[in-house]
Design an enzyme around this catalytic site. Sequence first.
Site, PDB file in Angstrom:
ATOM      1  N   ARG A 244       4.429  15.336  -2.859  1.00 22.89           N
ATOM      2  CA  ARG A 244       3.748  16.576  -3.223  1.00 22.89           C
ATOM      3  C   ARG A 244       2.460  16.681  -2.415  1.00 22.89           C
ATOM      4  O   ARG A 244       1.758  15.684  -2.204  1.00 22.89           O
ATOM      5  CB  ARG A 244       3.413  16.609  -4.716  1.00 22.89           C
ATOM      6  N   GLU A 273       1.751  26.061  -1.181  1.00 22.88           N
ATOM      7  CA  GLU A 273       3.015  26.432  -0.529  1.00 22.88           C
ATOM      8  C   GLU A 273       3.334  27.874  -0.866  1.00 22.88           C
ATOM      9  O   GLU A 273       3.088  28.292  -1.992  1.00 22.88           O
ATOM     10  CB  GLU A 273       4.132  25.493  -0.996  1.00 22.88           C
ATOM     11  N   HIS A 292       9.142  22.176   3.045  1.00 23.12           N
ATOM     12  CA  HIS A 292       9.613  21.633   1.754  1.00 23.12           C
ATOM     13  C   HIS A 292      11.149  21.638   1.678  1.00 23.12           C
ATOM     14  O   HIS A 292      11.739  22.322   0.833  1.00 23.12           O
ATOM     15  CB  HIS A 292       8.995  22.402   0.570  1.00 23.12           C
TER      16      HIS A 292
HETATM   17  C1  DGY Z   1      11.857  18.350  -6.113  1.00 20.88           C
HETATM   18  O1  DGY Z   1      12.990  18.473  -6.597  1.00 20.88           O
HETATM   19  O2  DGY Z   1      10.882  18.101  -6.815  1.00 20.88           O
HETATM   20  C2  DGY Z   1      11.717  18.481  -4.632  1.00 20.88           C
HETATM   21  O3  DGY Z   1      10.403  18.562  -4.229  1.00 20.88           O
HETATM   22  C3  DGY Z   1      12.477  19.671  -4.098  1.00 20.88           C
HETATM   23  O4  DGY Z   1      13.784  19.370  -4.142  1.00 20.88           O
END
Ligand code: DGY
Length: 334
Positions: A244, A273, A292
């Site tokens: 993240r 984002e 992402h």
């Molecule tokens: C999640 O699932 O948390 C990822 O960042 C995206 O697939």
Amino acid sequence: MSNQPRVFISDAMEGLSERAGRDLLSPLRARAECEIWSLARRPDREELEAALGAADGWLCMLTDPVDEALMAACPQLRVVSSFSVGIDHIDLAAATRRGILVGNTPGVLTETTADLAFALLLAAARRMGEAGAYLRAGAWAESQWEIDAFVGQDLHGATLGIVGLGPIGQAVARRAAGFGMEVLGWSRSGRAVPGVRAVAFDALLAESDFVSLHVALVAETRGLMDARALAAMKPGAVLVNTARGGIVDEEALVDALRSGQLGAVGLDVYAQEPLSADHPLLAFPNAVLMPHIGSASVRTRVRMADLAVENLVAGLEGRALPECANPAAREAAP
Ligand code: DGY
């Protein structure tokens, strides 16, 4: 009037259903009155409130802010199922207090996300973004093969530090072993993983040629990679983040790229984002930047959809969610 539960689904999943060769939402359509968001853009706050006002369940995306105020405006809401493993967009404590069960999709995206982390390690180490851009711009055609063009760093024989030794961190460690890397690891819980030498956080930063982040974004990990931590890394080291964006202080990261303290970065996630078109990170040729896409393989996204749907169906039917982030919410349920 139908006595079926009502659900709001934040994404119609049409493209993914087409790729899967089946309607991924059909188990929900069969059991609930579904309101499905079908615009290309994401619903804004007002639209979410309007759609969720009378909803019993919500299949949300990681772009939906599931905060206390929104939950307060949705008195019927009993289950929120997120199409993601990460749940930092959800106020879990508030959901638990309100008796709202939260489902997520761990497990099914582990290997796919580890693949992307490794792809970013390789791309950043071997300067693949820069070299590809050079070729596409026609610069190679004007030039020749040169002995020092795009020389980068080897993965084999180098040390990889893995921050966070959950399933994805462990999957990255397995790949690193196959590439002949020495693997160091640090986790908040002090977890021991075979093949990974457990070290203190600062030792990992000081000894690693490559650092890959795999912790969840929680209060304790927000800004973990701040100016101090980045300065504690080996000069010229490579940082990869597929977890993240909030784990890294982006201003400090830009400074570390500008000063040459970091040799390169490979990023899939950002503090905000989507990344704005004028973000300072875009100026660095040694920043490999992805939008992402960690879990973005067809098979994995279909498995995430199935699990998110199963979680929501189970919650609506009063059964245990196959993957529940807050089972304690049951006790608070009205
Ligand atoms: C999640 O699932 O948390 C990822 O960042 C995206 O697939």
